[in-house]
Design an enzyme around this catalytic site. Structure first.
Site, PDB file in Angstrom:
ATOM      1  N   GLU A   1      31.931  54.362  34.180  1.00 10.18           N
ATOM      2  CA  GLU A   1      33.160  53.625  34.527  1.00 10.18           C
ATOM      3  C   GLU A   1      33.987  54.421  35.539  1.00 10.18           C
ATOM      4  OE1 GLU A   1      34.370  50.923  30.685  1.00 10.18           O
ATOM      5  OE2 GLU A   1      34.305  53.091  30.383  1.00 10.18           O
TER       6      GLU A   1
ATOM      7  N   ASP B   1      60.535  36.207  44.094  1.00 14.70           N
ATOM      8  CA  ASP B   1      61.144  35.320  45.077  1.00 14.70           C
ATOM      9  C   ASP B   1      61.472  36.110  46.341  1.00 14.70           C
ATOM     10  OD1 ASP B   1      64.042  36.339  44.881  1.00 14.70           O
ATOM     11  OD2 ASP B   1      63.581  35.897  42.793  1.00 14.70           O
TER      12      ASP B   1
END
Ligand code: DGJ
Length: 728
Positions: free
Chosen positions: A614, A534
Site C-alpha cells: 500500500e 460557494d
C-alpha cells in the site's frame, strides 16, 4: 468596447466574446430587458416585444389610455414593487409613511473601464482582462429611493457580473425587506432548471426539472450557503446537453442565507431573482445610507460543458486570490479520520513520519488539539493547546514535524463556542441566542455573534496570535452547525433583521484582514465538509473541503455535481481508509486515489498502519498527482458520463491548456456481469494530432473523439482506470 449606449434607440448593449446582453430605456423611463444570449450584433431586439392588452395586467397612470403597456408583462432589469408588477420582485421596502410601493425609472448611467468593487463584499476581480463596468441609476421620486445597478462585463471570459446598491436619498428611514442582487428575464423559450441540492455527506447533487408555471424557490435559511441548496442554478433548453443548447448560469457569490426564485408566469416568460434571502431580513436604511447586495456571476453558453468551463476559468483566475491561486497545492495528510479526537503526539508523529517517507508535503492537525477537546462537548472558543496531548506544546510538535521536512497546517473552528469553555463563561452574550429562550444546540455548540465588534476583534487577535506564534502554513477553517437563534445583544429589537447579513460582512472583513496579514498561509474552507462551498468563500479560501463523505463512490457523485460550477483546484479531496468510515464500503486504494486526484489532493488515514504494498502504491499516486496537477487544476475538465450512466460507471477527463496531454478517468460504480463494453468519446483534443495512449498505442485525436475508446470487462470491486494521453 464591451459596453455601448445608443442614444437614438436608448439601448445599452453589453457584449462578450460570444454573448450579447441588451436593455433599453423605454418611453416612461423603465429599464426594459431585451435580450441575453448568443452574440447578435447591433440589432435592437425591442421589435420582439409586441405588447397586447392583457386585461388583468394593469397599466401605469401615464399609459391609462394604452392598455397594452403593463409592468406585469414587461421584461425588466430590476423590478418595481406594489405598482402593478405582480410577479416575483427584486426589491421590497416599507417607507416611513407606511407605504409599500415604489417604481424605479431611469435617472442616469455611466460606462467605466475596469471592474467595480462592492464595499465589504467579495466580488469577481479584473485580472488584466478586458473589463468594463456599467452603472445604471434608477430612482423612485416619491419615496426618494435610488438604485444603482452594477454590471461588470468580462469580454474574453463570457462573464457578466451584477450587483445592486440601494440608496435612501430621502430624509426618513426606509426599511428594506428584500434587496436582491439582480433580476434576469428569459421572455421566450422552454427551460429546464438544474439545481444542486443535497445534505451533509452528499452535497451538490444535480437535479434537472422542467420549469412549471409558478415559482420555484431555492433557499437556504441556515445561516450558511448550505449542504442543502448551493447558491447556483442553471437554466437550459429542454434538449440541452453537455455539448449543445442554450445554457444560463446564475451563481450568487455569497455564503449566508440566500434565495433564488424562478417564476414561469402566465405568458410563459421566466424571471429569475436571486440574492440574500428575504426571510427574516429587515434592514434599516438611514437617510443617505447605501445597502450593497452580493454579486451574481452570470454566464451564457452553448452546452453545459462550455458553461462549466466559463465558471472554472473565472473562479480560478478572477475569484480565487493569493499566492496559492495558480500554485501547486501541497499534498497533505490530515489526521482526522485516523485519530478523531484521540490525539497523542506519538500517534501524530508516527503518521507524519510515514507521510514524509511516501512523498506527502504537509501534516494537518485536525480537531482535538486544544484544551478540553476530548469530544465535541467542550473547548471551542478557547484555542489553547492541550499540553497533556502535546507534552512539548503545539510549538514542540510543529518543530518536530518541520524537522522531518514537512510543513504544518492547523484546524480551527473560530466562529463557534461550546458552553463548556472559558470564552462562553466570560461572555455568554457573545453567542447568538434569543432572550429568555433555550438555544437550539447542534454538535453541542453555539455560534458566536460575529456582528459584534468585540467578537470580530477577539477572533482576529486569536487567529493572528496562533499564526504569529507558530510556524503554520495552512489553516482548515471549519464551521459545524447551522445558524439559528439569530439574535444579537448588540442591536436593538428593531434591527435584529440585519444580524444574519452583518454576520457575513464581519466574517468577510475578518478573512480579508487575515489573508492580507498572512499571505503565505493557505486557507482551506470547510463546513462539516461542503456546507459552505460557494464563490464568496473561494475569494478567501483557494480550496474548500468538498464533503465529509470520503467514500470514493459517493465522492464521484459529489464531485460530479460540484464540477458544474467549480473548478477541480477548489475541491479538497482525500484518500481515506477502506472500509470507508461513512459508508462502510470497501474500495481499492487505486480507486480512492483516482477520485481524490481530481481535486486538491491529500490523505486522511493512519498511514503508519499500511502494508508495504500500500505504501508503494501511495508513493506512486503522489508522484503521479504531482506530475498531472497542472493539467487537473489548470486544464479543461470534461464530464464524459451522464447522471444516468452513474448506475454503472463514471468517466471524466482533463486536457491541458495546450491540448498536448489529457487524462481520462473511469470508475466502475456497479460492476455488471456480461455487460456491453463501456464506450466513451474523448473531448478537447487536437483532431489531427497524434497521441500516445498509456504508451501502448498511437492514434489521432479525431479517432479518440469521434470513434472513442472502449473499456472491456470492467468488473471486480469498484475498479478504476486512468488513460494518460500524450501528444507525440
Ligand atoms: C468537520 C470536518 O468537515 C471534518 O473534516 C473534521 O474537521 C471535523 N469537522 C472535526 O470536528
Amino acid at each position: 468596447m464591451s459596453i455601448r449606449y445608443i442614444e437614438s434607440s436608448k439601448q445599452i448593449i453589453l457584449e462578450t466574446a460570444d454573448t450579447t446582453y441588451q436593455m433599453k430605456i423605454d418611453e416612461l423611463g423603465y429599464l426594459q430587458h431585451l435580450y441575453y444570449g448568443k452574440k447578435l450584433g447591433q440589432n435592437d431586439m425591442s421589435y420582439q416585444f409586441r405588447i397586447y392588452d392583457h386585461g388583468f395586467s394593469g397599466n401605469p397612470y401615464e399609459m391609462r389610455d394604452n392598455r397594452a403597456y403593463s409592468l406585469d408583462s414587461m421584461a425588466q432589469e430590476y423590478t418595481s414593487f406594489g405598482v402593478g408588477d405582480f410577479r416575483v420582485t427584486s426589491i421590497y421596502a416599507s417607507c416611513s409613511d407606511g407605504s409599500r410601493c415604489a417604481e424605479f425609472r431611469y435617472a442616469a448611467h455611466e460606462i467605466l473601464d475596469g471592474k467595480y468593487t462592492i464595499p465589504g463584499l467579495p466580488s469577481v476581480y479584473d485580472n488584466g482582462d478586458t473589463v468594463q463596468t456599467l452603472i445604471v441609476t434608477l430612482i423612485d421620486k416619491p419615496a426618494n429611493i435610488k438604485i444603482k445597478l452594477y454590471y461588470g462585463v468580462f469580454e474574453e471570459l463570457d462573464i457578466i457580473t451584477r450587483a445592486a446598491e440601494i440608496i435612501n436619498a430621502g430624509n426618513e428611514i426606509v426599511w428594506l425587506r428584500k434587496a436582491c442582487s439582480m433580476c434576469l428575464e428569459l421572455p421566450f423559450g422552454k427551460w429546464d432548471m438544474i439545481h444542486f441540492h443535497g445534505r451533509h455527506c452528499m452535497e451538490r447533487q444535480p437535479e434537472r426539472v422542467p420549469l412549471f408555471h409558478g415559482i420555484h424557490t431555492l433557499v437556504s435559511g441556515r445561516g450558511m450557503s448550505s449542504h442543502q441548496h448551493n447558491p447556483f442554478v442553471i437554466l437550459c433548453d429542454r434538449d440541452a446537453t453537455e455539448d449543445n443548447g442554450a445554457c444560463y448560469g446564475v451563481m450568487l457569490m455569497y455564503s449566508g442565507n440566500h434565495k433564488t426564485e424562478i417564476e414561469r408566469d402566465q405568458f410563459d416568460s421566466v424571471r429569475i431573482v436571486t440574492g440574500i434571502s428575504d426571510d427574516r431580513f429587515r434592514w434599516e436604511l438611514a437617510s443617505g445610507a447605501s445597502f450593497y447586495t452580493p454579486e451574481v456571476i452570470l454566464t451564457c453558453a452553448d452546452g453545459l460543458t462550455n458553461l462549466s468551463h466559463n465558471y472554472h476559468r473565472v473562479i480560478r483566475n478572477n475569484v480565487v486570490r493569493g499566492e496559492y491561486k495558480l500554485m501547486h497545492r501541497p499534498v497533505l495528510i490530515n489526521n482526522w479520520e485516523a485519530t478523531y479526537f484521540d490525539i497523542t503526539e506519538e500517534k501524530v508523529l508516527a503518521i507524519a513520519e510515514k507521510a514524509k517517507e511516501l512523498g506527502v508535503e504537509m501534516f494537518v492537525l485536525d480537531d482535538g488539539w486544544f484544551k478540553n477537546r476530548n469530544d465535541d462537548n467542550a473547548g471551542l472558543g478557547d484555542w489553547i493547546p492541550d499540553t497533556e496531548k502535546l507534552p512539548d506544546g503545539l510549538g514542540g510538535l510543529i518543530e518536530k514535524i518541520n524537522n522531518m521536512g514537512l510543513r504544518f497546517g492547523l484546524w480551527i473552528e473560530p466562529e463557534m463556542v461550546n458552553e463548556d469553555s472559558d470564552l462562553y463563561r466570560t461572555h455568554p452574550d457573545w453567542a447568538l441566542t434569543a432572550p429568555n429562550r433555550a438555544p437550539m444546540m447542534a454538535r453541542n455548540q453555539l455560534v458566536l455573534d460575529l456582528s459584534r465588534k468585540e467578537v470580530h476583534d477577539y477572533l482576529f487577535d486569536t487567529i493572528s496570535g496562533l499564526l504569529e506564534k507558530y510556524n503554520i502554513t495552512y489553516i482548515k477553517w471549519d464551521f459545524n452547525r447551522p445558524i439559528s437563534d439569530v439574535y444579537s445583544y448588540a442591536f436593538p429589537s428593531s434591527r435584529q433583521g440585519e444580524v444574519s447579513h452583518r454576520y457575513y460582512l464581519s466574517l468577510y472583513a475578518l478573512y480579508e484582514k487575515l489573508t492580507a496579514k498572512f499571505p503565505h498561509v493557505l486557507f482551506e474552507g470547510c463546513a462539516g465538509g461542503g456546507g459552505r462551498f460557494d464563490a464568496g468563500m473561494l475569494y478567501y479560501n483557494p480550496q474548500i473541503w468538498c464533503s465529509d463523505n470520503t467514500d470514493p463512490i459517493s465522492r464521484l457523485k459529489i464531485q460530479y455535481g460540484t464540477s458544474f460550477g467549480y473548478p477541480s483546484c477548489t475541491v479538497g479531496a482525500h484518500v481515506s481508509a477502506s472500509p470507508n468510515h461513512q459508508t462502510g464500503r470497501k474500495t481499492p486504494l487505486n480507486t480512492r486515489g483516482v477520485v481524490a486526484m481530481s481535486g486538491s489532493f491529500g490523505y486522511e488515514l493512519d498511514l503508519s498502519q499500511l502494508s508495504d504494498e500500500e505504501c508503494d502504491e501511495i508513493k506512486n499516486q503522489i508522484k503521479k498527482y504531482k506530475e498531472l496537477e497542472p493539467i487537473i487544476h489548470g486544464g479543461r475538465m470534461y464530464r464524459l458520463s451522464q447522471k444516468s450512466d452513474a448506475t454503472h460507471y463514471m468517466a471524466w477527463q482533463f486536457v491541458s491548456p495546450d491540448q498536448s496531454r489529457a487524462l481520462l478517468n473511469i470508475v466502475v460504480t456497479n460492476p455488471l456481469a456480461n455487460s456491453a463494453p463501456v464506450h466513451v468519446k474523448l473531448k478537447g483534443l487536437i483532431p489531427d494530432a497524434t497521441y500516445s495512449v498509456n504508451g501502448e498505442f498511437e492514434v489521432l485525436g479525431s479517432a479518440l473523439m469521434k470513434g472513442g475508446y472502449t473499456f472491456q470487462r470492467l468488473i471486480g470491486d469498484y475498479p478504476a482506470m486512468q488513460l494518460d494521453i500524450v501528444r507525440i
